[in-house]
Design a protein around this motif. Structure first.
Motif, PDB file in Angstrom:
ATOM      1  N   GLU A   1     142.101 -19.356 -15.913  1.00 40.54           N
ATOM      2  CA  GLU A   1     141.198 -19.201 -16.726  1.00 40.54           C
ATOM      3  C   GLU A   1     140.277 -20.495 -16.654  1.00 40.54           C
ATOM      4  OE1 GLU A   1     141.200 -17.073 -19.473  1.00 40.54           O
ATOM      5  OE2 GLU A   1     143.532 -16.602 -19.847  1.00 40.54           O
ATOM      6  N   ALA A   2     138.921 -20.286 -16.918  1.00 39.88           N
ATOM      7  CA  ALA A   2     138.254 -21.200 -16.360  1.00 39.88           C
ATOM      8  C   ALA A   2     137.637 -22.236 -17.917  1.00 39.88           C
ATOM      9  CB  ALA A   2     136.609 -20.648 -16.139  1.00 39.88           C
TER      10      ALA A   2
ATOM     11  N   ARG B   1     151.240 -24.774 -13.810  1.00 40.18           N
ATOM     12  CA  ARG B   1     150.463 -24.412 -14.902  1.00 40.18           C
ATOM     13  C   ARG B   1     149.884 -25.827 -15.684  1.00 40.18           C
ATOM     14  NH1 ARG B   1     148.328 -20.114 -16.338  1.00 40.18           N
ATOM     15  NH2 ARG B   1     149.261 -19.925 -18.691  1.00 40.18           N
ATOM     16  N   LEU B   2     148.591 -25.782 -15.835  1.00 34.15           N
ATOM     17  CA  LEU B   2     147.909 -27.114 -16.203  1.00 34.15           C
ATOM     18  C   LEU B   2     147.113 -26.864 -17.478  1.00 34.15           C
ATOM     19  CD1 LEU B   2     146.242 -27.942 -12.834  1.00 34.15           C
ATOM     20  CD2 LEU B   2     148.401 -28.893 -13.612  1.00 34.15           C
TER      21      LEU B   2
ATOM     22  N   HIS C   1     137.284 -29.004 -25.648  1.00 34.71           N
ATOM     23  CA  HIS C   1     138.280 -27.560 -25.662  1.00 34.71           C
ATOM     24  C   HIS C   1     139.445 -27.684 -24.498  1.00 34.71           C
ATOM     25  CE1 HIS C   1     135.139 -26.172 -22.752  1.00 34.71           C
ATOM     26  NE2 HIS C   1     136.034 -25.483 -22.340  1.00 34.71           N
ATOM     27  N   GLU C   2     140.443 -26.921 -24.667  1.00 36.95           N
ATOM     28  CA  GLU C   2     141.469 -27.072 -23.775  1.00 36.95           C
ATOM     29  C   GLU C   2     141.607 -25.549 -23.309  1.00 36.95           C
ATOM     30  OE1 GLU C   2     142.150 -30.704 -25.076  1.00 36.95           O
ATOM     31  OE2 GLU C   2     142.052 -29.080 -26.166  1.00 36.95           O
ATOM     32  N   VAL C   3     141.944 -25.488 -21.978  1.00 34.55           N
ATOM     33  CA  VAL C   3     142.442 -24.181 -21.394  1.00 34.55           C
ATOM     34  C   VAL C   3     143.653 -24.306 -20.629  1.00 34.55           C
ATOM     35  CG1 VAL C   3     141.432 -22.437 -19.610  1.00 34.55           C
ATOM     36  CG2 VAL C   3     139.832 -23.375 -21.218  1.00 34.55           C
ATOM     37  N   THR C   4     144.669 -23.477 -20.774  1.00 32.10           N
ATOM     38  CA  THR C   4     145.838 -23.233 -19.774  1.00 32.10           C
ATOM     39  C   THR C   4     145.295 -22.650 -18.577  1.00 32.10           C
ATOM     40  OG1 THR C   4     146.926 -23.319 -21.829  1.00 32.10           O
ATOM     41  CG2 THR C   4     148.060 -23.137 -19.809  1.00 32.10           C
TER      42      THR C   4
END
Lengths: 219, 694
Positions: B465-466, B22-23, B8-11
């Motif tokens: 966000e984690a 921002r990553l 999954h991806e989280v920004t």
């Protein structure tokens, strides 16, 4: 200004390119040398489109819109050029690009999936794996120039250089000294933009034993 | 990048420097597999540096703390969370009962989220009953905060990073962005390549000096004279914005008088900068259509650091370079949340948004919300905490996310303070120099394992966000702090950091419109009105001072707290390198260590040859308060008479050398001017003659 892309009208600001207008209209145009973070380059000829009244296809990434322009992204001549380019590019690689790469995705979408019609010479395998984060697999380079431009236009490190001509064309770090001995600051903008994983994040490649010895990879 | 290789991806927002990139964090198998920059990140626009992109392996380093530890004899033993919590509550309750609440102090962290910092401040104020709460911005940008509030009204950059793209001239003083703030550094370099004129002012010739039109190398500690010199020429040669001065500011007449004594010749005498360069720099800055000022710790970490920031405000006001596109004052904040930790009131004298603890209306609003009586007395700053601990007045400290024994000045003094405490709680992701003195160590979480918000150097609240969970038995800082508070009898009543953010917005008019939903992908720059309108540019029409005017400060140059003499003839300046981050706790546990594996002492070839030092030699570095050893790097980037080193490796213990001298207004330590003696340490005889006949 108003342009028509595949029959649907789009309002655009003066100076907008055909590619930008198409993206605004959610219309896909294949690209390889384009990255929205970089100035348009117009090198790969994969983004060719037909423009009403134009005798030949034009590159969408560098052609500005004209008011009333009528663009056909499915123009047969343009698509023939794009698929031929992708097929030629693939024919030079010693192995097909990984499925997640932009090149593989563009090829799949253009349905260039068979063995290339030109089974000639492929790039010799040459890999640099001495940087903790960046891997350089020269054989996968298609000379799109994105890494060189990202290094210049985003980071300003000027660590990468296009070298060679024709089939020999490639990219090197420094004067071919590798990342560590160049002016590279390890920002990774090159790996981020590379459409073939010629430059990629080293830890994401399975290099067998090499991978296992990478410091911190097991941590 | 394709997403299919990952689970999954989280920004989220980067937890390294104050740029606030921002990553996109890509996770697989419960770990970070890769990080790429968010294309729509307002501060980074699809770019990031090697720390943000690659230096995340520390999150699963084998030496992460994964269970609470309790001191036993000379070492520590593993303990359950129940036991650790019970021990903390018992000791803090006992100390509060026997010595009063002011015998306890807490430190919040500029690496933690706004919500963590706010919770820590509330723990101290409401659960303990003291204003003894401070954070590590004390030792970096507290002078910036103080000075901006005095001169202009609000404690934050007046504009945004995009102003760099619109500036005709950018003046950089005491800041090395390509090393300390790489993504902004890259932005400045690109602006310079497009024609923005850079002036760099630094004792070292920084990388951006090579892209600028002029580099000024003042003696360390003489920034005030440089800025006064520039102001003198701007005034003398009529490069003023008279209308701006008349309509928008106050106090110019007095400042004008002061300027008489700072002609270029006088400034050359103090700073060592050629008078002609002062004239030229003043003209470049003063004649620009839009000029921005950027500074960093090379301005603030001085005895008169806060005054220099006030003088920079003067320079911007006299030329009208505030509140317009391209004309911004941009302090480059060190840590990811230096801005936010102070905004949140993790300071001994203020609640959120810098409202005084003595202000009755503010205190009442927090008393109503928290349902406890609150102290109106200022608490201890970090240096005062150490002094109080040595004096025996401070008995307990609760420190999270800060290695004070490594990073605060005068290491011996800090160690004495920590040894003298009856009870020390450290909440950390790794054992460090400070945890050696702890009674209880709590395993906490990194920025990739928690939720909440950071505020970057543009005053921009951005969501965190984690992508992964804390390892083993580690917990989020937010959960730990709120649990300790509840067990001490003060239930904060929040289910998640987002509830805390709602409370912060409700109790703080400047952040009224901030909410999780409104922050979206691009964040909001405070002040944020109740309807969600944010403020990319401040002071377009008036300043935020009581009278709405910008305040000129007539502050003369004063000599720094330390100066070279016969015994300590060189001046040491400390700073960062690109590959590492502050105490190195995170970056030393990543592949960055393969790129840079130690601190080096930069020394000019003239000094090196006089001292018989060659490149790579081990040298001894001695100051008035301490001594350490490191390898020499001979380079002409630094001026003769000065030496430079970073402080990323604990074995170097650079801060053993730094004394007690500090900013007169904010107690920010004078890390940037330390008189030292440098000499080679002979590892082997330099030359052993062959013995004849053997």
């Amino acid at each position: 200004m108003r342009v028509t892309i595949d029959g649907s009208a789009v309002e655009v600001e003066p100076g907008t390119t055909i590619l930008e207008a198409a993206r605004q209209a959610d219309t896909w145009i294949p690209t390889l040398c384009f990255d929205e973070r970089l100035a348009p380059f117009g090198a790969c000829r994969v983004c060719m489109v037909g423009v009403e009244g134009n005798p030949a296809p034009v590159p969408a990434c560098t052609t500005p819109c004209r008011d009333g322009m009528n663009v056909d992204t499915q123009d047969p001549a343009s698509r023939r050029v794009a698929t031929a380019v992708v097929e030629l590019v693939l024919s030079e690689l010693p192995e097909p690009p990984a499925a997640h790469t932009e090149l593989a995705q563009v090829a799949a979408r253009l349905e260039v999936t068979d063995q290339p019609r030109w089974p000639g010479a492929t790039h010799p395998v040459r890999q640099e794996l001495d940087h903790p984060y960046l891997a350089f697999r020269h054989e996968l380079c298609i000379s799109c120039g994105r890494c060189v431009r990202a290094c210049d236009e985003i980071q300003g490190a000027f660590a990468l250089t296009a070298v060679g001509r024709g089939f020999e064309a490639n990219v090197v770090a420094g004067m071919d000294s590798g990342f560590r001995e160049s002016t590279c600051v390890s920002c990774g903008a090159c790996a981020d933009t590379c459409p073939t994983d010629a430059i990629s994040e080293r830890r994401l490649i399975e290099f067998g034993d090499v991978y296992a010895t990478i410091s911190g990879a097991g941590a | 990048m394709s997403t299919e290789r990952f689970d999954h991806e989280v920004t989220t927002t980067c937890g390294y420097c104050g740029v606030g990139c921002r990553l996109e964090a890509h996770a697989a198998g419960g770990r970070i597999a890769s990080i790429s920059p968010a294309l729509d990140g307002p501060a980074n626009e699809g770019h990031t540096c090697l720390k943000g992109r690659f230096a995340h392996q520390f999150t699963r380093s084998r030496d992460r703390l994964t269970s609470p530890l309790i001191r036993e004899g000379d070492g520590f033993r593993v303990a359950s969370w129940e036991e650790a919590y019970a021990r903390i509550v018992r000791e803090l309750t006992r100390i509060k009962r026997d010595h009063g609440p002011n015998a306890i102090a807490g430190l919040a962290s500029s690496r933690a989220t706004n919500e963590d910092c706010y919770a820590m401040a509330r723990l101290m104020r409401a659960a303990i009953g003291t204003n003894n709460i401070d954070n590590c911005s004390r030792v970096c940008h507290s002078p910036t905060s103080f000075a901006l509030r005095k001169s202009l009204g609000l404690s934050g950059a007046t504009g945004s990073f995009t102003d760099i793209d619109h500036a005709d001239v950018a003046l950089l003083i005491g800041v090395n962005p390509t090393q300390g703030h790489p993504v902004v550094g890259a932005r400045i370099k690109q602006a310079a390549l497009r024609g923005c004129k850079l002036i760099t002012i630094d004792p070292r010739r920084i990388e951006l000096s090579d892209y600028g039109v002029l580099h000024l190398a003042p003696r360390p500690g003489t920034n005030a004279a440089v800025v006064l010199g520039l102001s003198h020429v701007v005034h003398r040669d009529g490069l003023l914005d008279d209308r701006f001065i008349t309509e928008r500011t106050t106090g110019y007449a007095e400042f004008e008088t002061l300027l008489d004594s700072y002609g270029p010749a006088a400034v050359q005498e103090i700073t060592g900068i050629p008078a002609a360069d002062i004239e030229r720099a003043a003209h470049i800055y003063g004649e620009a259509g839009a000029a921005s000022l950027l500074w960093g710790l090379g301005v603030t970490e001085h005895k008169y650091g806060s005054e220099v920031v006030q003088l920079l405000c003067n320079l911007a006001m006299m030329t009208g370079n505030i509140g317009r596109p391209g004309a911004a004052l941009l302090p480059l904040r060190g840590q990811n949340n230096v801005q936010g930790s102070s905004d949140m009131g993790a300071l001994p004298d203020t609640y959120t948004a810098y409202r005084s603890v003595a202000d009755e209306a503010t205190a009442r609003s927090f008393e109503e919300a928290w349902e406890v009586p609150l102290s109106r007395e200022k608490g201890y700053t970090i240096p005062q905490m150490f002094d109080a601990a040595i004096a025996g007045d401070l008995k307990a400290m609760y420190v999270f996310g800060e290695d004070i024994a490594q990073t605060d000045p005068d290491t011996a003094h800090v160690a004495a303070a920590l040894e003298n405490l009856e009870f020390l709680v450290c909440q950390e992701i790794f054992e460090n120099e400070t945890t050696r003195y702890a009674d209880v160590i709590l395993p906490a979480s990194s920025f990739l394992e928690k939720c909440g918000t950071f505020t970057n150097a543009e005053r921009r609240f951005q969501k965190v966000e984690a992508p992964i969970d804390p390892p083993g038995g580690a917990k989020t800082d937010f959960e730990i702090i709120t649990t300790v508070s509840r067990m001490l009898g003060h239930d904060m009543g929040w289910a998640s950091p987002w509830d805390a953010l709602d409370e912060i917005a409700r109790l703080t008019p400047e952040y009224a419109g901030v909410s999780r939903d409104r922050l979206g992908r691009k964040g909001l720059q405070w002040p944020v009105a109740a309807d969600g309108t944010d403020s990319p540019t401040l002071y377009e029409h008036e300043f935020a001072t009581a009278d709405g005017l910008g305040h000129f400060a007539a502050l003369p140059y004063k000599a720094p707290g330390d100066a070279p003499d016969d015994e300590f003839p060189l001046v040491l300046v400390t700073g960062r390198v690109l590959q590492h981050y502050n105490a190195g706790t995170m970056t030393r546990r990543t592949g960055n260590i393969e790129l840079v594996d130690g601190d080096l002492l930069e020394i000019h070839p003239d000094d090196a040859s006089r001292l018989w030092i060659t490149n790579g030699d081990l040298v001894s570095l001695r100051s008035r308060v301490g001594r350490t050893e490191l390898r020499a790097h001979v380079t002409d980037r630094i001026e003769p008479g000065h030496v430079f080193t970073s402080f990323h490796f604990p074995e170097t213990r650079t801060n053993l050398l730094v004394g007690q001298s500090a900013d007169v207004n904010t107690a920010c330590p004078e890390y940037k001017v330390v008189a030292v003696d440098v000499r080679p340490v002979s590892e082997q005889p330099a030359f052993t003659p062959d013995l004849a006949g053997v």
